[in-house]
Structures are given as C-alpha cells and as structure tokens.
Design a protein around this motif. Structure first.
Motif, mmCIF file in Angstrom:
data_model
loop_
_atom_site.group_PDB
_atom_site.id
_atom_site.type_symbol
_atom_site.label_atom_id
_atom_site.label_comp_id
_atom_site.label_asym_id
_atom_site.label_seq_id
_atom_site.Cartn_x
_atom_site.Cartn_y
_atom_site.Cartn_z
ATOM 1 N N ALA A 197 0.949 -1.343 -0.111
ATOM 2 C CA ALA A 197 -0.039 -0.089 -0.035
ATOM 3 C C ALA A 197 0.895 1.077 0.096
ATOM 4 N N ASP A 198 2.046 1.294 0.572
ATOM 5 C CA ASP A 198 3.007 2.397 0.789
ATOM 6 C C ASP A 198 3.590 2.718 -0.698
ATOM 7 N N SER A 199 3.519 1.950 -1.534
ATOM 8 C CA SER A 199 4.316 1.965 -2.954
ATOM 9 C C SER A 199 3.258 1.479 -4.054
ATOM 10 N N TRP A 200 2.102 2.129 -3.896
ATOM 11 C CA TRP A 200 1.388 1.816 -5.043
ATOM 12 C C TRP A 200 1.580 1.782 -6.351
ATOM 13 N N GLY A 201 1.366 0.851 -7.221
ATOM 14 C CA GLY A 201 1.984 0.882 -8.734
ATOM 15 C C GLY A 201 3.390 0.224 -8.916
ATOM 16 N N LYS A 202 3.873 0.189 -7.835
ATOM 17 C CA LYS A 202 5.514 -0.535 -7.836
ATOM 18 C C LYS A 202 5.276 -2.125 -7.754
ATOM 19 N N LEU A 203 4.396 -2.637 -8.805
ATOM 20 C CA LEU A 203 4.220 -4.291 -8.615
ATOM 21 C C LEU A 203 5.485 -5.047 -8.847
ATOM 22 N N GLN A 204 5.429 -6.096 -8.262
ATOM 23 C CA GLN A 204 6.587 -7.275 -8.191
ATOM 24 C C GLN A 204 5.846 -8.365 -8.888
ATOM 25 N N PHE A 205 6.362 -8.550 -10.122
ATOM 26 C CA PHE A 205 5.702 -9.610 -10.820
ATOM 27 C C PHE A 205 6.406 -11.002 -10.879
ATOM 28 N N GLY A 206 5.718 -12.200 -10.812
ATOM 29 C CA GLY A 206 6.360 -13.366 -11.027
ATOM 30 C C GLY A 206 6.738 -13.461 -12.706
ATOM 31 N N ALA A 207 7.283 -14.747 -12.826
ATOM 32 C CA ALA A 207 7.881 -14.979 -14.016
ATOM 33 C C ALA A 207 6.766 -15.496 -15.198
#
Lengths: 112, 113
Positions: B95-105
C-alpha cells in the motif's frame, strides 16, 4: 472510458542511436503513470513512475530516462541505446492508490 | 531478496476443464495482489485482484484465492476456453508503494481441444 496509447508498436534501432517512446492516456485526469520493461519470457520490471507533471521517480539505474511534459503524456528516452536496452516496454496508468494498473500494448524495441 | 514466483511454467488444459494457476510470494508486507493475462505481442490485461484482508474473490469465470498463512495465491478459471490461452502473471503490491508491482515470471496456459 479510459484508454492508453503507446507508439510505435515496434522499433529497430542501432546501438548508439537515441530513443523516444511515447505514451498517452485518455479519459482520466492526473493519473499515476509507469514505465515497465519486460525481457523475453520474463515478468515485468518497473523502470519509472510519475505522480504528476514533471515528477519522475527512477526505480533502477540504467541508460534510460523519463519525462512527463503533460498530465497524460509519459515519454521514455535514451541519448545512446545499448544492446541491453532491447525489450518490450510497457506504459501503465492508475488513478490513486486503490485501483489496479492498466497497461498499454507496449513497444517492442530491438537494438542492433 | 523477497520475490513473487510461479510454481509451473506451462499448464496444458483441455477445453472445458477448470484451470488452476498457482503463485507463491514471500513478502509478508504485500497487501494487494493482482492477476494479469498477457497474449502474444500485447500488454498485460487486468483479470482480477484481491486485498490481503480477503481470502477469496470471484469474477466472471475466474476466482482468486489467497492463503496468507502459506503465502500462496491461485487463479482458477472455470470452463477453460481456447481464448484463455495466454501467459498469466501474478503480481504483488504494498500500500505504501502503489503501482510498484513485483511480478512473477508467468505461467503459459495452453488450451487443447
């Protein structure tokens, strides 16, 4: 409804040449904008994001830069491309901190 | 470091069957999870999301399950259709870094007739 446009769809550039990729969003105001890169067969990596005009945050050190000259325009640039800059570049937007990211259809960049 | 990962790189499913795509995450601070579908040459398309205060969420033919105890996320697709063939990504966000998604492969889903 909101739409996002990216161009060009594909681009082949020689090493050392400049780069400018554009992204525009329609149908919304003051979106948060993002540039992601996707290597072949891999997930996406965040490069830059912007919460407003002229406000750019970089997530990873690299050969690229971003700018936001207008509210709904986001530009990805490079002065001199490297081979390692090849990839699929995706622009995304969201409105505020409680809605999902929506992606454009990307630009396939090949540096030769 | 902490990351989001997928258990299976390729999933072959017969048309009409149900599909289950799994995802493991290790960042216990993540509180928002999203599934995307990506067709060849296109950008990821939002499918469904879920917040960490929920265990299950349903959409049209899709269901996302979140098990925070074992840090596991799954996407179920009912009555899989040929148009469901694509790569599916899970992504996590704080929530504190909205939009900074960590994606899987990603998981490649192949629907067979």
């Amino acid at each position: 409804s909101q739409t996002i446009h990216q161009w060009p769809a594909t681009l082949v550039q020689p090493v050392g040449s400049p780069l400018s990729l554009e992204c525009t969003v329609e149908g919304t105001s003051n979106p948060n904008l993002y540039w992601y890169r996707q290597a072949a067969g891999r997930g996406l990596q965040l490069l830059f994001y912007s919460i407003g005009i002229g406000q750019i945050s970089s997530e990873v050190p690299q050969n690229l830069s971003a700018s936001r000259p207008q509210d709904r325009q986001f530009i990805l640039s490079s002065k001199k491309l490297l081979l390692s800059d090849s990839g699929f570049y995706l622009c995304a937007w969201t409105v505020g901190n409680n809605s999902p990211l929506h992606f454009g259809n990307g630009t396939r960049l090949t540096v030769t | 470091g902490e990351s989001v990962g997928l258990h299976l790189p390729t999933l072959s499913v017969q048309e009409g069957d149900n599909s289950i795509i799994n995802c493991a995450y290790s960042n216990s601070a993540s509180d928002y999870f999203i599934w995307y579908k990506q067709e060849s040459g296109k950008g990821p398309q939002f499918i469904i999301d879920i917040r960490s205060n929920m265990d299950k969420r349903q959409g049209q033919r899709v269901t996302v399950l979140l098990n925070k105890t074992v840090k596991h996320l799954s996407l179920q697709i009912a009555a899989t259709q040929p148009g469901d063939s694509a790569v599916y990504f899970c992504a996590e966000n704080k929530a504190d870094s909205w939009g900074k998604l960590q994606f899987g492969a990603g998981t490649q889903v192949v629907v067979t007739p």
